[in-house]
Enzyme design. Structure first.
Site, mmCIF file in Angstrom:
data_model
loop_
_atom_site.group_PDB
_atom_site.id
_atom_site.type_symbol
_atom_site.label_atom_id
_atom_site.label_comp_id
_atom_site.label_asym_id
_atom_site.label_seq_id
_atom_site.Cartn_x
_atom_site.Cartn_y
_atom_site.Cartn_z
ATOM 1 N N GLN A 151 -4.381 -1.607 9.862
ATOM 2 C CA GLN A 151 -4.295 -2.913 9.198
ATOM 3 C C GLN A 151 -4.881 -4.000 10.108
ATOM 4 O OE1 GLN A 151 -3.185 -3.528 5.971
ATOM 5 N NE2 GLN A 151 -3.911 -5.617 6.312
ATOM 6 N N ASP B 112 -10.730 3.320 4.692
ATOM 7 C CA ASP B 112 -11.196 1.936 4.512
ATOM 8 C C ASP B 112 -12.723 1.862 4.527
ATOM 9 O OD1 ASP B 112 -9.151 0.133 4.011
ATOM 10 O OD2 ASP B 112 -8.519 0.058 6.121
ATOM 11 N N LYS C 282 0.846 -1.199 0.000
ATOM 12 C CA LYS C 282 0.000 0.000 0.000
ATOM 13 C C LYS C 282 0.880 1.248 0.000
ATOM 14 C CE LYS C 282 -3.769 -2.415 2.316
ATOM 15 N NZ LYS C 282 -4.470 -2.707 3.579
#
Ligand code: NDP
Length: 287
Positions: A98, A121, A54
């Site tokens: 994460q 997200d 990422k």
């Protein structure tokens, strides 16, 4: 018949190039460089790889990234304090935590602590609620990547029978919501299956578009797929013989019309949509 491949890697490269141009334009006009802060708790090797990918993708697109690495023993309170700092930092536009988090951490509390404007997200209840109501701020990355794959490969969803296997908050559930929305890549007739679905194969065989996110290597076999169907494999399973999807690619390729590979399918699209959301977040926070 052998299915044609829907190439997520190639499409990702194309969309990332578009995002890089948009980012350069945004930075030139505003003097602001979009910034993503990633929080990686502990030393899970899989998570480390995902976060590194990422970050690399951000840098290539002109987006800066920060990496915060609390130890595996960190407490919920310590993590909340870090999130609070990132929420308040005007140089940070997107905050990514994460998953999975270690057991001692209250995952829900941590995800709810992320400022909804920085929630790239799209896991925060405010953003989930907006999505369900059809007025999203950010689209969740994996389902959005799949919508892009369908749209940019001229695969219509309007009126199509779409079967989503898996009902997780990250993939299955938001995927179904997006596909059933009015207009804009939706308008599908959506069926959602899970571990309690009776006669799964009968349901999956009704799909014009079959989207699978269950986390079981090669679970969907050729007999479960309608000839000519579009098959989207979200699964990423580490097996002794490498990364495998949830779909038995070799077998299903003989039946389906189009299919995504693993790797090189949905995975890169997910990262690409994260870049898109980070740029959106920077735009929303820059007046
Ligand atoms: P979860 O484990 O959160 O959810 C799995 C879902 O699959 C559940 O709804 C479960 O049903 C259902 N399921 C499990 N077994 C069966 C079965 N035998 N028949 C029917 N349904 C079943 O998984 P995620 O959604 O987080 O991830 C799924 C897969 O996608 C994983 O391999 C993951 O690594 C991958 N993934 C890939 C991404 C990418 O970018 N490519 C992004 C995110 C995930 P129930 O609810 O009844 O338990």
């Amino acid at each position: 018949m052998t299915a044609s491949i829907i190439d997520g890697k190639m499409l990702s490269a194309q969309i990332r190039a578009e995002i890089a141009l948009e980012t350069a334009d945004f930075t030139a006009k505003t003097g602001v460089t979009p910034c993503l802060a990633a929080v990686l708790v502990g030393d899970d090797p899989g998570s480390q790889v995902y976060v590194r990918n990422k970050q690399k993708a951000c840098e290539k697109a002109g987006i800066t990234s920060q990496l915060h690495t609390p130890s595996a023993e960190t407490s919920t309170e310590e993590l909340l304090a870090l999130i609070d700092r990132l929420n308040r930092d005007p140089a940070v536009h997107g905050v990514l935590v994460q998953l999975p988090l270690p057991e001692q951490i209250d995952e829900r509390q941590v995800l709810e602590a992320v400022d909804p404007m920085k929630d790239v997200d799209a896991f925060h209840p405010e953003n989930v609620g907006r999505l369900v109501q059809g007025r999203p701020r950010f689209l969740p990355c994996t389902p959005h990547g799949i919508l892009q794959m369908l749209a940019r490969n001229d695969i219509p969803t309007a009126g199509a029978n779409v079967v989503v296997v898996g009902r997780s908050d990250i993939v299955g559930k938001p995927m179904a919501v997006l596909l059933m929305q009015r207009g804009g890549g939706g308008d599908a007739t959506v069926t959602v299956c899970h571990s309690r679905t009776r006669d799964l194969a009968e349901v999956t065989r009704s799909a014009d578009i079959l989207i699978v996110a269950i986390g079981r290597p090669r679970f969907i076999t050729a007999e479960m797929v309608k000839p000519g169907a579009v098959v989207i494999d979200v699964g990423m399973n580490r097996t002794p013989d490498g990364l495998a999807g949830d779909v038995d690619f070799q077998g299903v390729q003989q039946v389906a019309g189009r299919i995504t590979p693993v790797p090189g399918g949905v995975g890169p699209m997910t990262v690409t949509m994260l870049l898109h959301n980070t740029l959106t977040a920077a735009r929303l926070q820059t007046s």
